[in-house]
Every structure is written in C-alpha cells, then in structure tokens.
Write a protein that holds these residues in place. Structure first.
Motif, PDB file in Angstrom:
ATOM      1  N   HIS A   1       6.467   0.030   4.914  1.00 31.71           N
ATOM      2  CA  HIS A   1       5.060   0.201   5.129  1.00 31.71           C
ATOM      3  C   HIS A   1       4.298  -0.130   3.680  1.00 31.71           C
ATOM      4  N   PHE A   2       3.915  -1.310   3.383  1.00 30.67           N
ATOM      5  CA  PHE A   2       3.237  -1.684   2.435  1.00 30.67           C
ATOM      6  C   PHE A   2       1.964  -2.357   2.492  1.00 30.67           C
ATOM      7  N   ASN A   3       0.986  -1.919   1.901  1.00 34.87           N
ATOM      8  CA  ASN A   3      -0.337  -2.844   1.879  1.00 34.87           C
ATOM      9  C   ASN A   3      -0.992  -2.685   0.519  1.00 34.87           C
ATOM     10  N   PRO A   4      -1.882  -3.431   0.177  1.00 34.48           N
ATOM     11  CA  PRO A   4      -2.792  -3.089  -1.091  1.00 34.48           C
ATOM     12  C   PRO A   4      -4.119  -2.790  -0.914  1.00 34.48           C
ATOM     13  N   ASP A   5      -4.062  -1.735   0.164  1.00 37.09           N
ATOM     14  CA  ASP A   5      -5.251  -0.969   0.584  1.00 37.09           C
ATOM     15  C   ASP A   5      -5.475   0.413  -0.243  1.00 37.09           C
ATOM     16  N   ASN A   6      -6.499   1.121  -0.137  1.00 33.49           N
ATOM     17  CA  ASN A   6      -6.644   2.392  -0.766  1.00 33.49           C
ATOM     18  C   ASN A   6      -7.808   3.164   0.038  1.00 33.49           C
ATOM     19  N   VAL A   7      -7.397   3.700   1.360  1.00 32.83           N
ATOM     20  CA  VAL A   7      -8.393   4.417   2.165  1.00 32.83           C
ATOM     21  C   VAL A   7      -9.287   5.511   1.524  1.00 32.83           C
ATOM     22  N   ILE A   8      -8.532   6.115   0.477  1.00 32.35           N
ATOM     23  CA  ILE A   8      -9.421   7.058  -0.215  1.00 32.35           C
ATOM     24  C   ILE A   8     -10.541   6.362  -1.220  1.00 32.35           C
TER      25      ILE A   8
ATOM     26  N   LEU B   1      -0.152  -3.514  -4.648  1.00 32.30           N
ATOM     27  CA  LEU B   1       0.590  -3.032  -3.680  1.00 32.30           C
ATOM     28  C   LEU B   1       0.980  -1.600  -3.809  1.00 32.30           C
ATOM     29  N   HIS B   2       0.800  -0.987  -2.499  1.00 31.55           N
ATOM     30  CA  HIS B   2       1.195   0.629  -2.239  1.00 31.55           C
ATOM     31  C   HIS B   2       2.333   0.604  -1.344  1.00 31.55           C
ATOM     32  N   ASP B   3       3.268   1.606  -1.918  1.00 35.26           N
ATOM     33  CA  ASP B   3       4.415   2.074  -1.050  1.00 35.26           C
ATOM     34  C   ASP B   3       3.916   3.211  -0.290  1.00 35.26           C
ATOM     35  N   TYR B   4       4.206   3.523   0.962  1.00 40.46           N
ATOM     36  CA  TYR B   4       4.030   4.456   1.742  1.00 40.46           C
ATOM     37  C   TYR B   4       5.025   5.359   2.280  1.00 40.46           C
ATOM     38  N   VAL B   5       5.071   6.452   2.672  1.00 39.56           N
ATOM     39  CA  VAL B   5       5.792   7.457   3.135  1.00 39.56           C
ATOM     40  C   VAL B   5       5.054   8.447   4.087  1.00 39.56           C
ATOM     41  N   GLY B   6       5.794   8.991   5.258  1.00 40.78           N
ATOM     42  CA  GLY B   6       4.910   9.957   5.983  1.00 40.78           C
ATOM     43  C   GLY B   6       4.131   9.056   7.036  1.00 40.78           C
ATOM     44  N   ASN B   7       2.730   9.189   7.122  1.00 46.65           N
ATOM     45  CA  ASN B   7       2.029   8.673   8.039  1.00 46.65           C
ATOM     46  C   ASN B   7       2.301   7.213   8.240  1.00 46.65           C
ATOM     47  N   LYS B   8       2.674   6.786   9.461  1.00 48.33           N
ATOM     48  CA  LYS B   8       2.916   5.300   9.800  1.00 48.33           C
ATOM     49  C   LYS B   8       1.943   4.286   9.769  1.00 48.33           C
ATOM     50  N   SER B   9       0.509   4.955   9.866  1.00 44.10           N
ATOM     51  CA  SER B   9      -0.562   3.855  10.210  1.00 44.10           C
ATOM     52  C   SER B   9      -1.394   3.934   9.044  1.00 44.10           C
ATOM     53  N   THR B  10      -1.337   4.256   7.811  1.00 47.05           N
ATOM     54  CA  THR B  10      -2.157   4.255   6.813  1.00 47.05           C
ATOM     55  C   THR B  10      -2.524   2.875   6.011  1.00 47.05           C
ATOM     56  N   ASP B  11      -3.856   2.785   6.468  1.00 50.63           N
ATOM     57  CA  ASP B  11      -4.386   1.371   6.046  1.00 50.63           C
ATOM     58  C   ASP B  11      -6.022   1.507   5.514  1.00 50.63           C
ATOM     59  N   ALA B  12      -6.707   0.469   5.191  1.00 53.31           N
ATOM     60  CA  ALA B  12      -7.908   0.691   4.738  1.00 53.31           C
ATOM     61  C   ALA B  12      -8.978   1.006   5.566  1.00 53.31           C
TER      62      ALA B  12
END
Length: 474
Positions: free
Chosen positions: A225-232, A244-255
C-alpha cells in the motif's frame, strides 16, 4: 561499517538521467536525478562524462529555496472550502519545487526565479484568501487571518552545507562522494551511531501514573500500500505529498478517504484496529531506476532510488508518567515531525534515528551509520496531549501538544495514549539511504515525519486505555 558498493555502468546511469530530462521537458514537477548521475563507486562520473570543475568540486554549499509555510499559518479552514484550500496548498508546494529545480539543475539565476515564484504564489495565496473569506462571511478573525497571508508570497534562497562529515566511512565515500549529490543528502547528513551521546531516560513515574502499554500488530506493508497522497494535509488532492508514503493498518487510505470510508475499510492489524499509519518511504541510493522513477511521488518529484521495505514495524501506545490517560477520540489526526524542517526550522522536527542495539543513542538531524549486522531504526514518538475538543486543526498541530519535560500536559490539554511508531530497515551493504522529501528539502533526515489517524472502535480504544491505565502490557 557498510562495505564497498558494486559499480554500475555509466551507460545505465545516463539512461536514467535521460528519462528524467524527458520528464522535465514534459512539465514534470521537479526531477533531481542526481542519485543516478554518479557512479556508486564515488568516482564522480556525470551524465555525458563531463567532469566538474575544480571550483565545483571544492564547494561546500548548495542553494535551496526558502518560502513561508502558508499551511502552517492557517487557523481555521471551514469544511466547504477545505478541498479548494488543499488544492492551492499543493500548488504552492509544486511551485517551490519547480523553482528549486530551475536553480539546482538548470542554473537559472535566483533573482529571476524568485520574482516569478513570488508572482505565482501571490496568485495562489489570493485564491486561498478568497475561499476563506467567502466561507467565513466576513467574520473578524477570518479577515485578520486573510490580511496576513499575502505577505507570505515572497521567498528567498539559502545556502545549505554539503561539507563532508568528520566520519570518513568508505561506504559514504563510495555512494555519496565527498560532497554528496545535488539534491542531497551529503556525507554531512550521516554520523556513526557510536559517536552519538547517550540520552537520559524518561521522567520517573509518579503516583497515579499510567504505566501500561497497548500494541497493534499491523505488519510491514506486505500488501504494497503506497501512494504520494496525504489525506490529513491535502485531502482531495492526488500527489498532495509530492513523495511516496508507506502505509500499514487501514487498507484504503488515500487522498479521498473520509471518516466513513476509513471506518468501512479493511485493516492489516490483527486486532481489528482500522487506524491509518503512514510515513515517507526510505530509499537506498543505489543509482538504480526504481519502478516509480517516472511517477508522481517518485522521480517526477525528485525521489530517486530503490524503496526499502521495513524489516519490522512496531506500533505501541504508552501512558503518562504523571496521570491516567483519557481515550483518544475516534478519527483524531496527528502529524509528528515537519516535512519542511530544513526551510521552516526545527521547531516541529521530531524524528529519531538509531541502530538496533544502540537505541539509548538517538540522532535527530543525522542518518545513522550502523555497525555491521545492526538494522537502522527510525522512531516517531507522537504528541500525547489533546485539547479535548478537536480531532484536527487547520495547521494540523494546534489541537495536540507534546508533554512538558516532567511529563505533564500544557494547560488546557489532557493526556491521551502516546503512539510510538518504530520502524527498522536492513540497509544493504555498500549503500547510503534517505527519506523521500519535497525536492527543496534535500532529503535531510530532519524532515522525516509520521502520520496517524485513529480509527479504533470505541470498544478497542477502551481496552487500550484500560491496559495503559492499569499498568498492563496488551
């Protein structure tokens, strides 16, 4: 120490640089292909075989672009204009990146670049003030804030040191050379962990302290799960992070994630915790073209090198040494560290770097050189005091705070479980490494940062606070 890197052919180096040049011609935001333009043997080969002049070779500084952080000055962004303001903030970041690229790789004169940048920023900041004014309906606080924003259009340049570090590691000589590469990092950004001073321990627990811990086991981003978004920071904007962001936990996080979409998504955490944890990827500067060499967040935004997958990720919540903790509100958003700390200053910088077996020694503004066999350790200890009202704030900082030196919260704040994200990496022998960053931040370690959105269910949060307040390990 890391061992000598294997040499790569200059032909492959030139191919990567050529691809970068094509993107620049096509309107790429800011490509700093320096990591691919010099051989990892430190011989200083450049695309086309052109050698640096003696003066260039002896230089110990490089310019970057310094602009006031408009997003950090915001105090209220009404919901109806949040996406519009986010888009404008992302445009400001892209404008700075393009200006930096013009000076760093094209050699354009700073005066001309800064004049054009100021005009573009003024126009974009004008859109922000108009949006805030429309949403606020002419209220006095909104008018005061709007009046101060246009003064933030002007930027300057700053010379950043690229001097060699005292450490003469053969690995840094081989992968970075004496000065490093344009766009950073330089040898001065690395230090032997064994030379770092030992840190003092945490404040002693007082009667009534909360001494337990609660952990969520969420994997190492095995699902990619990677993307260059920052929903915050920039909700509703693709590539809002420009790295690019590395994600763990929630599987859906994007912009485009919302509270409802996060709550309805799956998770990689074994206890059902749907919280979102993310941070900029770490890359080895091996001169290889990564799969995202031409993509937003990757080479398109000056982030070159091969993405390192974490060897381990630990997500632990801790208590307060002076009081019991209160439950975090669901959908609380916290950012720790500052992605623009090189140009903003270090007031909000908060990343720590170390090596396994040496974690009583921590580096804030250096990457660690670890002894053979020791993994690099990257730690984010989040703010642990909450204002009791807001799950976010316009600048994403003022609704939370760090505890004082004695562990107590500032007036008006209450203690909540403190999240500590600990990530380890098995850095390949013979390579340097760096975090993804905005181009003008030069991949400096001080710009590292972590992000968190609490999506625990109320029942799970009650369990977490109960463990922490009860002195248990869960």
């Amino acid at each position: 120490m890391m061992r000598q890197a294997h040499k790569r052919s200059q032909l492959k180096n030139r191919a990567v640089v050529s691809a970068a040049a094509l993107l620049l011609g096509g309107g790429g935001t800011a490509i700093i292909a320096a990591n691919a333009s010099a051989g990892p043997d430190g011989a200083g080969h450049r695309s086309g075989g052109a050698a640096r002049t003696a003066a260039e070779g002896s230089a110990t500084t490089a310019p970057t672009v310094v602009c006031p952080d408009v997003g950090d000055r915001l105090r209220e962004v009404p919901a109806p204009v949040r996406t519009e303001v986010s888009q404008s903030l992302s445009q400001l970041d892209a404008q700075v990146a393009r200006a930096y690229e013009r000076m760093a790789t094209r050699g354009d004169t700073p005066a001309a670049v800064l004049a054009e940048l100021k005009d573009k920023r003024a126009e974009t900041i004008g859109r922000i003030t108009d949006a805030l004014g429309t949403a606020a309906g002419g209220s006095a606080p909104a008018a005061e804030e709007q009046a101060g924003l246009p003064a933030l259009a002007g930027c300057s340049t700053r010379q950043v040191s690229t001097a060699a570090a005292d450490d003469s590691s053969s690995a840094l000589n081989s992968t970075l050379g004496a000065r490093g590469k344009p766009g950073g990092p330089s040898r001065a950004d690395f230090a032997d962990i064994r030379t770092a001073p030992a840190r003092s321990g945490p404040p002693a627990a007082r009667p009534g302290a909360s001494t337990g811990t609660f952990a969520s086991v969420c994997g190492r981003n095995e699902n990619g799960h990677f993307n260059p978004d920052n929903v915050i920071v920039t909700p509703g904007v693709r590539n809002g992070a420009h790295h690019l962001h590395d994600y763990v936990g929630n599987k859906s996080t994007d912009a485009f994630s919302t509270d409802n979409s996060l709550a309805g998504a799956g998770t990689t955490c074994t206890n059902g915790d749907k919280s979102s944890h993310y941070w900029p990827v770490l890359r080895v500067l091996d001169g290889k073209a990564a799969p995202d060499a031409n993509a937003p967040g990757g080479g398109h935004d000056g982030n070159m090198g091969t993405v390192l997958r974490p060897a381990s990720v630990t997500l632990q919540f801790k208590g307060s040494p002076v009081t019991k903790v209160t439950a975090m509100p669901r959908f609380l958003r916290i950012i720790t560290g500052d992605a623009k700390a090189l140009t903003n200053g270090v007031a909000n910088a908060n990343a720590s770097w170390s090596c396994e077996g040496f974690e009583n020694r921590q580096l804030k503004d250096k990457y660690p050189i670890c002894p053979d066999g020791a993994d690099v350790v990257r730690t984010f200890a989040f703010q642990s005091c909450w204002d009791g009202r807001n799950t976010d704030s316009a600048n994403h900082r003022t609704h939370v705070a760090f505890a004082r030196g004695d562990g107590s919260c500032p007036r008006g704040f209450r203690a909540v479980p403190q999240l500590v994200q600990r990530i380890t990496y098995d850095v390949p022998a013979g390579t340097a490494f760096a975090v993804d960053s905005f181009p003008e931040q030069l991949h400096k370690p001080v710009t590292d940062h972590g992000d968190f959105i609490n999506v625990m269910s109320d029942d799970l949060m009650r369990k977490a606070t109960g463990c922490i307040n009860g002195g248990r390990t869960c």
